[in-house]
Write an enzyme that holds these catalytic residues in place. Structure first.
Site, mmCIF file in Angstrom:
data_model
loop_
_atom_site.group_PDB
_atom_site.id
_atom_site.type_symbol
_atom_site.label_atom_id
_atom_site.label_comp_id
_atom_site.label_asym_id
_atom_site.label_seq_id
_atom_site.Cartn_x
_atom_site.Cartn_y
_atom_site.Cartn_z
ATOM 1 C CG HIS A 89 42.897 86.630 49.238
ATOM 2 N ND1 HIS A 89 41.846 85.367 49.081
ATOM 3 C CD2 HIS A 89 43.854 85.808 50.031
ATOM 4 C CE1 HIS A 89 42.103 84.316 49.764
ATOM 5 N NE2 HIS A 89 43.443 84.462 50.235
ATOM 6 C CD GLU A 141 39.304 87.419 47.291
ATOM 7 O OE1 GLU A 141 39.583 86.421 48.092
ATOM 8 O OE2 GLU A 141 39.996 87.624 46.375
ATOM 9 C CB CYS A 201 44.335 82.373 47.958
ATOM 10 S SG CYS A 201 45.898 82.528 49.285
#
Length: 309
Positions: free
Chosen positions: A235, A237, A142
């Site tokens: 993102h 994750e 990001c």
């Protein structure tokens, strides 16, 4: 094989309950294995949450992975207990003479600021320069991806008319790319940012290759042609509730925020469609396997003829 982290780290018990194979460092020291050494430069304010999310993905492989957590010395976290930072994190000065097989540089909530105005920008430049010389492969996430593109390639960012917020579709651009091995024709990636990169500049730079692109999110994943740098504009994750928590946080602050797109089921805030988990696991599994493990030397100092005594 396990991810090796301190038993007292909050992530240890969380991941153990999820049946992620974690191992305390003391037990790992008894095994005659050359583990993969991964450094996480955690710039997120929610450090415990972020380190747990990334360790969950790093633990989903057949490799033994040692994790070193790194924080900036020029900016102190205001949202994470000092005791946690002192116990589990190291500064750049403490690791600058080491080598790592992989590094992850996270995002940070500073994207609308000019890079040079970020308190730790000069320190991050040193870390990125260090990674270029001492790390086999680095993931930038990001804002971290925007920072990496700016530092290494001079590619700038610009503010978006409204926040890119939700779960976005993207399509892999190369069926032969090892990072995307096993991916479906459409993948899903959480996004949460107010800025975007100069996509034209990326496309024109012959040192970079776009790996995933979406009609709404535009460029989602980039790699350098030398395979040393990977830029994730989203993102992957994120946990199930991460976007929800960001949404509620901004509402509580009275900020103007739209509901995250492609996320809640029929607008029901208590029902969430998780579409990105398989993509996230594959991305990190493939990165560890193809761009870290298979190309890193057994002796990380071998390229210099061995470690100095």
């Amino acid at each position: 094989m396990p991810i090796v982290i301190p038993k007292s780290l909050p992530a240890f018990e969380i991941l153990k309950k999820e049946n992620v194979f974690v191992m305390p460092k003391l037990r790992a020291m008894t095994q005659d294995i050359r583990p993969i050494e991964i450094a996480i430069v955690n710039l997120m304010p929610t450090k415990i949450e972020t380190e747990t999310q990334l360790m969950r993905l790093l633990g989903n492989s057949s490799l033994q992975v040692n994790v070193t957590l790194i924080n900036t010395d020029t900016y102190k976290s205001k949202n994470t207990p000092l005791a946690h930072m002192q116990k589990f994190y190291k500064t750049f000065d403490e690791i600058k003479d080491l080598r790592f097989d992989g590094m992850i540089i996270t995002g940070a909530p500073v994207e609308t600021m000019p890079f040079e105005s970020v308190a730790y920008w000069e320190e991050l430049e040193k870390i990125m320069d260090y990674a270029d010389k001492n790390v086999t492969s680095t993931i930038f996430i990001c804002w971290g991806a925007q920072a990496g593109l700016k530092y290494h390639y001079g590619i700038d960012k610009h503010e978006l008319p409204e926040k890119m917020f939700g779960v976005y579709e993207a399509r892999p651009c190369d069926d032969t790319e090892p990072l995307l091995k096993g991916m479906d024709d459409v993948i899903y990636i959480p996004m949460s940012r107010h800025t975007d990169i100069d996509c034209d500049a990326v496309m024109k730079d012959d040192r970079l290759k776009v790996l995933a692109y979406g009609d709404d999110c535009k460029i989602a994943i980039i790699k350098s042609l030398d395979n040393k740098k990977f830029f994730f504009l989203g993102h992957s994750e994120y946990d199930r509730d991460t976007l929800k928590n960001e949404y509620l946080r901004d509402l509580d602050k009275g900020l103007r925020i739209a509901e995250p797109c492609n996320y809640f089921v029929n607008g029901d805030i208590n029902r969430i469609d998780v579409k990105w988990r398989s993509t996230a696991n594959l991305i990190y599994y493939n990165w560890l396997n193809y761009y870290v493990y298979q190309v890193t030397p057994y002796d990380p100092y071998a390229q210099d003829g061995g470690k100095d005594e």
